[in-house]
Motif scaffolding. Structure first.
Motif, short mmCIF file in Angstrom:
data_model
loop_
_atom_site.label_atom_id
_atom_site.label_comp_id
_atom_site.label_asym_id
_atom_site.label_seq_id
_atom_site.Cartn_x
_atom_site.Cartn_y
_atom_site.Cartn_z
N SER A 1 0.81 -1.22 0.00
CA SER A 1 0.00 0.00 0.00
C SER A 1 0.85 1.27 0.00
CB SER A 1 -0.95 0.01 1.20
OG SER A 1 -0.21 -0.05 2.41
N ASN A 2 2.07 1.21 0.54
CA ASN A 2 2.95 2.37 0.54
C ASN A 2 3.89 2.31 -0.64
OD1 ASN A 2 1.83 3.35 2.89
ND2 ASN A 2 3.38 2.45 4.21
N ARG A 3 4.74 3.27 -0.73
CA ARG A 3 5.71 3.37 -1.81
C ARG A 3 6.99 2.67 -1.39
NH1 ARG A 3 7.93 9.09 -4.03
NH2 ARG A 3 9.26 8.27 -5.68
N LEU A 4 7.50 1.77 -2.22
CA LEU A 4 8.75 1.07 -1.95
C LEU A 4 9.85 1.74 -2.76
CD1 LEU A 4 10.14 -1.36 -0.53
CD2 LEU A 4 9.74 -2.63 -2.64
N VAL A 5 10.89 2.20 -2.07
CA VAL A 5 12.02 2.83 -2.76
C VAL A 5 13.27 1.99 -2.53
CG1 VAL A 5 11.09 5.18 -2.67
CG2 VAL A 5 12.56 4.36 -0.82
N GLN A 6 14.18 2.08 -3.49
CA GLN A 6 15.48 1.44 -3.33
C GLN A 6 16.54 2.52 -3.27
OE1 GLN A 6 15.71 -1.13 -6.73
NE2 GLN A 6 16.62 0.42 -8.03
N VAL A 7 17.53 2.29 -2.42
CA VAL A 7 18.63 3.22 -2.26
C VAL A 7 19.93 2.47 -2.56
CG1 VAL A 7 19.82 4.81 -0.71
CG2 VAL A 7 17.35 4.43 -0.46
N PRO A 8 20.56 2.76 -3.70
CA PRO A 8 21.84 2.12 -4.00
C PRO A 8 22.92 2.63 -3.04
CG PRO A 8 20.86 3.07 -5.98
CD PRO A 8 20.09 3.58 -4.81
N LEU A 9 23.79 1.74 -2.60
CA LEU A 9 24.90 2.17 -1.78
C LEU A 9 26.14 1.37 -2.11
CD1 LEU A 9 25.22 0.61 1.58
CD2 LEU A 9 22.92 0.56 0.72
N THR A 10 27.29 1.98 -1.85
CA THR A 10 28.58 1.34 -2.05
C THR A 10 29.33 1.38 -0.74
OG1 THR A 10 28.62 2.08 -4.35
CG2 THR A 10 30.72 1.39 -3.39
N VAL A 11 29.88 0.23 -0.35
CA VAL A 11 30.63 0.10 0.90
C VAL A 11 32.03 -0.37 0.56
CG1 VAL A 11 30.78 -1.12 3.11
CG2 VAL A 11 28.53 -0.52 2.17
N ASN A 12 33.03 0.32 1.10
CA ASN A 12 34.42 -0.11 0.98
C ASN A 12 34.96 -0.35 2.38
OD1 ASN A 12 35.00 0.14 -1.95
ND2 ASN A 12 34.35 2.23 -1.57
N ALA A 13 35.66 -1.48 2.56
CA ALA A 13 36.12 -1.87 3.89
C ALA A 13 37.45 -2.61 3.80
CB ALA A 13 35.07 -2.74 4.56
N THR B 1 28.68 -3.24 -3.74
CA THR B 1 27.59 -2.40 -4.24
C THR B 1 26.30 -3.15 -3.97
OG1 THR B 1 29.03 -1.54 -5.97
CG2 THR B 1 26.66 -1.21 -6.26
N CYS B 2 25.31 -2.46 -3.41
CA CYS B 2 24.05 -3.13 -3.08
C CYS B 2 22.90 -2.13 -3.10
CB CYS B 2 24.14 -3.83 -1.74
SG CYS B 2 24.89 -2.91 -0.42
N ASN B 3 21.69 -2.66 -2.94
CA ASN B 3 20.49 -1.86 -2.81
C ASN B 3 19.87 -2.15 -1.46
OD1 ASN B 3 20.17 -0.41 -5.32
ND2 ASN B 3 19.85 -2.38 -6.27
N THR B 4 19.39 -1.12 -0.80
CA THR B 4 18.60 -1.28 0.41
C THR B 4 17.21 -0.75 0.08
OG1 THR B 4 18.44 -0.85 2.78
CG2 THR B 4 19.35 0.91 1.41
N TYR B 5 16.22 -1.29 0.73
CA TYR B 5 14.83 -0.96 0.40
C TYR B 5 14.12 -0.39 1.60
CZ TYR B 5 15.85 -3.60 -3.77
OH TYR B 5 16.41 -4.03 -4.94
N SER B 6 13.15 0.49 1.35
CA SER B 6 12.39 1.11 2.42
C SER B 6 10.98 1.42 1.94
CB SER B 6 13.08 2.41 2.85
OG SER B 6 12.41 2.98 3.94
N VAL C 1 20.44 -5.98 -0.49
CA VAL C 1 20.75 -7.00 -1.50
C VAL C 1 22.03 -6.60 -2.25
CG1 VAL C 1 19.90 -8.23 -3.54
CG2 VAL C 1 18.28 -7.49 -1.76
N PRO C 2 23.14 -7.30 -1.96
CA PRO C 2 24.37 -7.01 -2.70
C PRO C 2 24.23 -7.38 -4.18
CG PRO C 2 24.85 -8.22 -0.69
CD PRO C 2 23.36 -8.27 -0.89
N SER C 3 24.73 -6.52 -5.05
CA SER C 3 24.70 -6.80 -6.49
C SER C 3 26.10 -7.02 -7.04
CB SER C 3 24.00 -5.66 -7.25
OG SER C 3 24.66 -4.45 -7.00
N SER C 4 27.11 -6.56 -6.30
CA SER C 4 28.49 -6.72 -6.75
C SER C 4 29.41 -6.76 -5.53
CB SER C 4 28.87 -5.54 -7.65
OG SER C 4 30.24 -5.55 -7.94
N LEU C 5 30.28 -7.78 -5.48
CA LEU C 5 31.28 -7.90 -4.43
C LEU C 5 32.65 -8.08 -5.07
CD1 LEU C 5 29.52 -10.47 -2.09
CD2 LEU C 5 29.83 -8.05 -1.62
N THR C 6 33.63 -7.32 -4.59
CA THR C 6 35.00 -7.47 -5.07
C THR C 6 35.90 -7.55 -3.85
OG1 THR C 6 34.46 -6.10 -6.99
CG2 THR C 6 36.79 -6.46 -6.53
#
Length: 122
Positions: free
Chosen positions: A37-49, A97-102, A71-76
Motif C-alpha cells: 500500500s505504501n511506496r517502496l524505494v530502493q537506495v543504492p549504496l557502495t561500501v568499501n572496507a 555495491t548493493c540496494n537497500t529498500y524502504s 541485496v548485494p549486487s556486486s562484491l569485489t
C-alpha cells in the motif's frame, strides 16, 4: 548507517567509505505491486572496507542478515592490499555495491514518482 557500523564493529573490519545514492522507486513484479500500500524505494549504496578475508566475508553475511533488506549486487575482494599504517601490514579489502529498500508514505517524498530521499538512518 548504524546497522552497517555495528556490523563492522561486530566483525572487526574497518569501513573506509559508505556512499548512498539517490532513492528511486523500486521495480516490483506485477503480482506483488498491488499488495504493497505504501511506496517502496530502493537506495543504492557502495561500501568499501578493510580487514582479513574471513572477517570481510562475515561482514557481508551480517549485512545480508540485517533487519532492513540489503541485496548485494556486486562484491569485489582485492586480496593482499598493503596498508599505509605504521606496521605496514598487508590487509584485504572489500568493495560492495548493493540496494537497500524502504517503505515510505507516498506523501513524504516530493511528488509521487521519481527520486527522493528516504531519510533512513540504517
Amino acid at each position: 548507517m548504524n546497522s552497517l557500523n555495528q556490523s563492522a564493529k561486530d566483525t572487526g573490519i574497518t569501513l573506509s567509505s559508505v556512499t548512498f545514492e539517490t532513492a528511486t522507486d523500486a521495480v516490483l513484479p506485477q503480482a506483488v505491486s498491488g499488495a504493497i500500500s505504501n511506496r517502496l524505494v530502493q537506495v543504492p549504496l557502495t561500501v568499501n572496507a578493510q580487514g582479513s578475508y574471513d572477517k570481510l566475508r562475515s561482514f557481508v553475511a551480517k549485512v545480508q542478515d540485517m533487519e532492513r533488506v540489503v541485496v548485494p549486487s556486486s562484491l569485489t575482494y582485492p586480496l593482499g592490499t598493503a596498508s599505509t599504517g605504521a606496521d605496514q601490514a598487508t590487509t584485504d579489502s572489500l568493495s560492495m555495491t548493493c540496494n537497500t529498500y524502504s517503505l515510505v508514505d507516498s506523501t513524504s517524498i516530493a511528488g509521487s514518482t521519481g527520486t527522493g530521499s528516504t531519510g533512513t538512518s540504517d
